[in-house]
Scaffold this motif. Structure first.
Motif, PDB file in Angstrom:
ATOM      1  N   UNK A   1      -7.374   2.539   5.743  1.00 15.12           N
ATOM      2  CA  UNK A   1      -6.104   1.244   6.372  1.00 15.12           C
ATOM      3  C   UNK A   1      -5.512   0.813   5.914  1.00 15.12           C
ATOM      4  N   UNK A   2      -5.928   0.134   4.656  1.00 17.60           N
ATOM      5  CA  UNK A   2      -4.784  -1.185   4.187  1.00 17.60           C
ATOM      6  C   UNK A   2      -4.143   0.029   2.819  1.00 17.60           C
ATOM      7  N   UNK A   3      -4.818   1.103   2.617  1.00 15.20           N
ATOM      8  CA  UNK A   3      -3.276   1.727   1.256  1.00 15.20           C
ATOM      9  C   UNK A   3      -2.337   1.799   2.732  1.00 15.20           C
ATOM     10  N   UNK A   4      -2.288   2.462   3.744  1.00 12.20           N
ATOM     11  CA  UNK A   4      -1.413   3.107   4.593  1.00 12.20           C
ATOM     12  C   UNK A   4      -0.365   1.834   5.279  1.00 12.20           C
ATOM     13  N   UNK A   5      -0.938  -0.133   5.496  1.00 14.88           N
ATOM     14  CA  UNK A   5      -0.210  -0.481   5.778  1.00 14.88           C
ATOM     15  C   UNK A   5       0.609  -0.965   3.764  1.00 14.88           C
ATOM     16  N   UNK A   6       0.467  -0.541   3.059  1.00 16.18           N
ATOM     17  CA  UNK A   6       1.131  -1.127   1.330  1.00 16.18           C
ATOM     18  C   UNK A   6       2.153   0.339   1.082  1.00 16.18           C
ATOM     19  N   UNK A   7       1.928   1.496   1.557  1.00 17.88           N
ATOM     20  CA  UNK A   7       2.348   1.952   1.166  1.00 17.88           C
ATOM     21  C   UNK A   7       3.390   2.899   2.084  1.00 17.88           C
ATOM     22  N   UNK A   8       2.582   3.046   3.331  1.00 22.04           N
ATOM     23  CA  UNK A   8       3.686   3.981   4.346  1.00 22.04           C
ATOM     24  C   UNK A   8       3.372   5.167   3.868  1.00 22.04           C
ATOM     25  N   UNK A   9       2.630   5.867   3.466  1.00 21.69           N
ATOM     26  CA  UNK A   9       2.570   6.911   2.717  1.00 21.69           C
ATOM     27  C   UNK A   9       1.935   7.999   3.583  1.00 21.69           C
ATOM     28  N   UNK A  10       1.922   8.652   4.490  1.00 22.38           N
ATOM     29  CA  UNK A  10       0.975   9.040   5.975  1.00 22.38           C
ATOM     30  C   UNK A  10       1.282  10.779   4.677  1.00 22.38           C
ATOM     31  N   UNK A  11       2.174  10.946   3.666  1.00 22.80           N
ATOM     32  CA  UNK A  11       2.409  12.205   3.100  1.00 22.80           C
ATOM     33  C   UNK A  11       0.667  12.455   2.449  1.00 22.80           C
ATOM     34  N   UNK A  12      -0.251  10.987   2.205  1.00 19.22           N
ATOM     35  CA  UNK A  12      -0.991  11.512   0.979  1.00 19.22           C
ATOM     36  C   UNK A  12      -1.693  12.099   2.394  1.00 19.22           C
ATOM     37  N   UNK A  13      -2.224  11.562   3.273  1.00 19.65           N
ATOM     38  CA  UNK A  13      -3.041  12.176   3.988  1.00 19.65           C
ATOM     39  C   UNK A  13      -2.900  13.768   4.973  1.00 19.65           C
TER      40      UNK A  13
END
Length: 951
Positions: free
Chosen positions: A410-422
């Motif tokens: 969740x914190x990774x998403x907050x800081x990056x907005x990187x939906x492609x990673x998932x």
């Protein structure tokens, strides 16, 4: 000016965190993790340079980790593991204490460090020892460099990890008027660490010599079953001296001349790892490697300066500790050359080499995920498959550890907005969904509260623990955001679950306490079992890092009364594990170790600037060593460096510092930057602040007239900036006034606001204590705590425990000429202990003792501590009072002192006579404490009757 002098002249050096030459402590600090070491890592090797200028150790993990036999503690086994220990990796650790010495032609020998040497960090990350002789200076550094750039042999977007080795360097300068001639010698101990450490056994006793060595083309290669070490002393020749390898080189320096000497020290599981590391290290000299690594950390950390009108010196120290803690937690993680995480050390070095404690991984990741999100990815992938022990009889073994990947992701998403990673890593998403569903399946009937057995190595005290459920609320909210971003339909249902979970916490865990309504610590909901603590008293776990972060998580506000009162309770004698001498909690409600995490919760649990200042100073005095690192189990101001660096506490402090003290919250996907400072700082500048993939210059200043925020957006996209202005003078109290604007790319946004002024309102905890506990004279006087601490001096364990009394002056007049006279049984000897210090108790006396004289102002406390030495047939490590006389809403009577002994029952009485002058009149107060021995099984069974289960 030479290049090294240029480095020194431009480097940032903390004024607080530095250590003098110390040859003594390395002999009595048995564990490597307790030694005074300035550490550094490049993601592949971890090293420590000591205050004697030695490369004390360098270590690298093997390629394979393996699950531990969690909860199997049979000391006859080759491998044992506590409840919070899940995985292990073997290491190659060179324990050589490598050092230089200069052998001059006149026969004098000058080591590269001596009495007067000072060791610190250059630019926050580089271990550095400065030594000055009459006509000579020596500067020692050790650098495990990062790579020049990303490439085939690194992570895709980070120049990490660096090579599996380091440069151990020495800068020598002739400051005299005559030529210096002699030989520079590199020496080391023939010592390589066993893969397992034994508690209480010196590291040297667990080290072994190499089984094979050879010199080939200037490289000394040494081998043991645990791996290989290679050393190349540049320009030197290897010879055997008294059966030990040394490297020597002729040195000649004219007045004013200088030289930089380099030794490459590499460690690897296999010999080709030595060759690979050397091949990288040969590409640059030491100064270039330092610059490359310095530029990397400058790029990631930016340049942060802070200010506080209340205490500028302490503000700067808070900044230094913040950066040190980030680097310490980064040092915990080591990977293979592709970035696959091999191990997460607890503490780096941990007190069990190469061992992973599950509870530390999430706070460690959150320490640096804002500056190293790429490494955050790798830790998510590591943790989704290591968030549970390989086997446990309890499905809900440790829910706080189990939920860690949800928070990290969740914190990774907050800081990056990187939906492609998932999307590109479907297994990660599958595991996150499975983890959340598994935890929900444990919930109580009719409630959304989730249980746990353990937090890490300790039980959670109540089946439905407050900290565990607060964190699961946060994990659920983060998981719901992930669902939304990835287009999953579950987000609304997950939020609804979290909403009810919060309400269930409020409905079941709040009761009236001494300061008003407060959290109790948790509830059993009638599911007591012979595992959890009784529910008839409040508690705050000394290793609970989630309750204090509740406002950071967003479940409550900082001024939410039950949360505030819970933390006032945790700083009061109403908490049975509160230690008024050190002003911090011990681990368990019945006692245990002082906790580095508890120092953090004491700091995070206050809301006024003055309270923050006092709590920060107490943490620095009690748990932070000369390197700037926070430690797990400090004992006293002169014994702070105990067990290991507290990566869990450091991680929670970084999260608190970012969100509360700097006020920063970032949502990359929403192009939203919120800055709402609520800490002790009233100004800061963070140039090149990296938040995920975005960079900003942030400047904040608060004055009586207005508060000003300046944000320069160095990113490609526009960001909405919301500035929360608090009342002038406030810490975390008072309403926030929001002002916002758009920060366009490469543009500067200035926001100004005024929100009035705030007066500090501080609740006097001793005054509240006295209001409930004092007798008609206004005085509180008694023993405190259940399990009593016992003496573990550096080199020995003595049959001595701490017998302490607490005095609170709740009257209206100062107490003067206070003394405490103790008479005690023949099987005891006593000595007064110095406050907040750990000494050797070498002058104990029999029968009777009187304390030193002191005065006590109104509404202040004073601990009167004594060492109590017992006869050999008694066990000072197991001494209990059967009452903590300061529990809220119980009688105030003193208890019986219970001493473990396997001999026939022995009884006696301690008589304590308090004498003091008040209003010109001498008064006395007397108390008698029964003393008796019990066999261990009997004592522990009795303890369960008034506490519940004991871990």
């Amino acid at each position: 000016m030479g290049k090294f002098d240029e480095l020194l002249n431009t480097a940032y050096i903390s004024k607080k965190f530095r250590a003098e030459y110390d040859a003594e402590s390395y002999s009595y600090n048995k564990a490597l993790s307790e030694r005074q070491l300035f550490t550094q890592s490049n993601g592949r090797v971890l090293l420590g340079q000591d205050t004697m200028g030695r490369l004390h150790f360098i270590a690298t993990p093997h390629e394979k980790d393996y699950p531990l036999p969690t909860m199997i503690m049979d000391n006859q086994n080759h491998i044992t593991a506590c409840p919070g220990m899940y995985y292990q990796v073997d290491l190659t650790m060179f324990f050589g204490k490598a050092r230089y010495e200069l052998r001059l032609e006149d026969g004098s020998i000058l080591p590269n460090a001596c009495s007067g040497s000072v060791t610190t960090y250059l630019n926050d990350f580089l271990p550095y020892t400065k030594t000055e002789y009459e006509n000579l200076t020596m500067d020692t550094v050790t650098i495990a460099p990062v790579l020049e750039k990303t490439g085939r042999n690194s992570m895709k977007t980070l120049p990490l990890p660096g090579p599996s080795g380091a440069v151990y360097g020495l800068h020598i300068k002739n400051t005299g008027k005559t030529e210096l001639r002699g030989k520079l010698v590199l020496r080391f101990d023939n010592a390589f660490m066993s893969k397992y450490e034994l508690a209480g056994v010196a590291a040297e006793e667990r080290s072994y010599p190499y089984v094979y060595s050879q010199v080939d083309r200037n490289l000394l290669l040494m081998q043991r079953p645990e791996g290989y070490t290679g050393i190349h002393a540049k320009g030197a020749v290897w010879i055997k001296e008294e059966e030990n390898w040394i490297a020597y080189k002729e040195i000649c320096l004219k007045p004013g001349e200088e030289s930089i000497e380099e030794s490459y020290v590499c460690v690897a599981e296999k010999p080709d790892g030595i060759s690979a590391a050397l091949s990288i290290l040969y590409m640059h000299d030491m100064l270039d490697w330092i610059k490359i690594t310095e530029h990397f950390w400058e790029d990631r950390l930016g340049k942060l300066t802070v200010g506080s009108q209340m205490d500028q010196e302490l503000a700067v120290i808070s900044r230094d500790m913040h950066i040190r803690n980030i680097l310490d937690d980064f040092n915990c993680v080591q990977t293979d050359e592709t970035g696959r995480v091999l191990i997460h050390w607890q503490g780096a070095p941990s007190h069990c080499y190469g061992r992973m404690w599950g509870i530390d991984v999430e706070p460690t990741t959150l320490s640096f995920i804002h500056i190293l999100p790429e490494l955050g990815q790798k830790l998510i992938e590591y943790m989704v498959d290591r968030n549970e022990p390989r086997f446990s009889i309890y499905p809900e073994h440790s829910v706080p550890i189990m939920m860690a990947p949800l928070v990290m992701a969740g914190k990774y998403m907050e800081y990056t907005g990187d939906r492609e990673y998932f999307i590109e890593n479907p297994y990660v998403w599958e595991r996150l969904t499975e983890i959340w569903n598994t935890i929900v399946s444990f919930r109580a009937e009719g409630r959304n509260l989730v249980p746990s057995r353990y937090s890490s190595d300790g039980i959670v005290m109540r089946r439905y623990d407050h900290g565990t459920n607060v964190k699961f609320w946060y994990a659920s909210m983060l998981y719901a955001e992930l669902c939304d971003v990835l287009g999953k339909e579950d987000g609304a249902a997950v939020r609804a679950y979290a909403d009810k979970l919060k309400q269930d916490i409020l409905d079941t865990m709040i009761k009236e306490g001494p300061f008003g309504p407060q959290f109790t610590g948790g509830t059993n909901l009638g599911e007591q079992e012979d595992f959890y603590m009784n529910e008839d008293f409040f508690y705050y776990d000394g290793e609970d890092s989630s309750s204090v972060l509740a406002p950071v998580y967003g479940i409550y506000d900082y001024t939410f009364e039950p949360w505030l009162n819970y933390h006032r309770f945790a700083r009061s004698v109403f908490a049975s594990n509160y230690d008024p001498e050190m002003d911090v909690l011990r681990w368990f409600p019945y006692g245990g170790a002082l906790d580095g995490t508890a120092f953090v919760s004491a700091l995070g649990g206050v809301i006024t600037k003055r309270e923050m200042k006092d709590a920060l100073k107490n943490m620095l005095d009690g748990a932070v060593d000369e390197t700037g690192s926070l430690y797990w189990w400090p004992k006293a101001e002169n014994m702070r460096r105990m067990i290991a660096r507290c990566s869990q506490g450091q991680g929670s402090w970084i999260v608190q510092y970012m969100k509360q003290w700097l006020g920063i919250e970032f949502h990359a996907g929403e192009h939203l930057l919120l800055i709402k400072p609520k800490g002790m700082l009233d100004s800061y500048q963070w140039k090149d602040a990296r938040l995920g993939d975005c960079i900003f210059d942030i400047s904040y200043r608060e004055t009586e007239e207005k508060s000003t925020l300046i944000v320069k957006n160095k990113s490609q996209d526009a960001f909405r900036v919301v500035f929360g202005c608090r009342p002038y003078g406030a810490g975390a109290q008072g309403d926030i006034k929001d002002t916002e604007g758009m920060a366009e790319p490469d543009q500067e946004l200035i926001l100004e606001a005024y929100n009035g002024k705030s007066e500090e309102e501080i609740v006097s905890i001793p005054e509240v204590e006295a209001g409930y506990l004092a007798d008609d004279t206004g005085i509180v006087f008694n023993h405190f705590g259940f399990e009593q601490p016992f003496m573990e001096w550096m080199t020995e364990q003595r049959n001595v425990f701490l017998l302490r009394f607490l005095l609170i002056n709740g009257g209206t007049e100062r107490l003067e000429n206070v003394t405490l006279k103790i008479t005690f049984p023949d099987f005891m000897k006593l000595q007064e202990k110095r406050l907040r210090l750990w000494d050797k108790a070498e002058n104990t006396v029999s029968n009777e003792i009187t304390s030193g004289v002191f005065d006590l102002p109104v509404n202040e406390r004073r601990v009167i501590p004594f060492w109590a030495e017992l006869e050999p047939v008694m066990d000072a490590s197991c001494v209990w009072f059967d009452k903590h006389p300061f529990l809220f809403d119980t009688d105030r009577k003193n208890g019986t002192l219970l001493i473990c002994s396997e001999q026939d029952k022995t009884c006696g009485t301690i008589t304590a006579v308090l004498s003091y002058d008040k209003a010109g009149e001498t008064r006395k107060k007397e108390m008698q404490i029964p003393v008796e021995t019990k066999k261990r099984t009997e004592l522990m069974a009795y303890a369960k009757t008034f506490l519940g289960a004991l871990s």
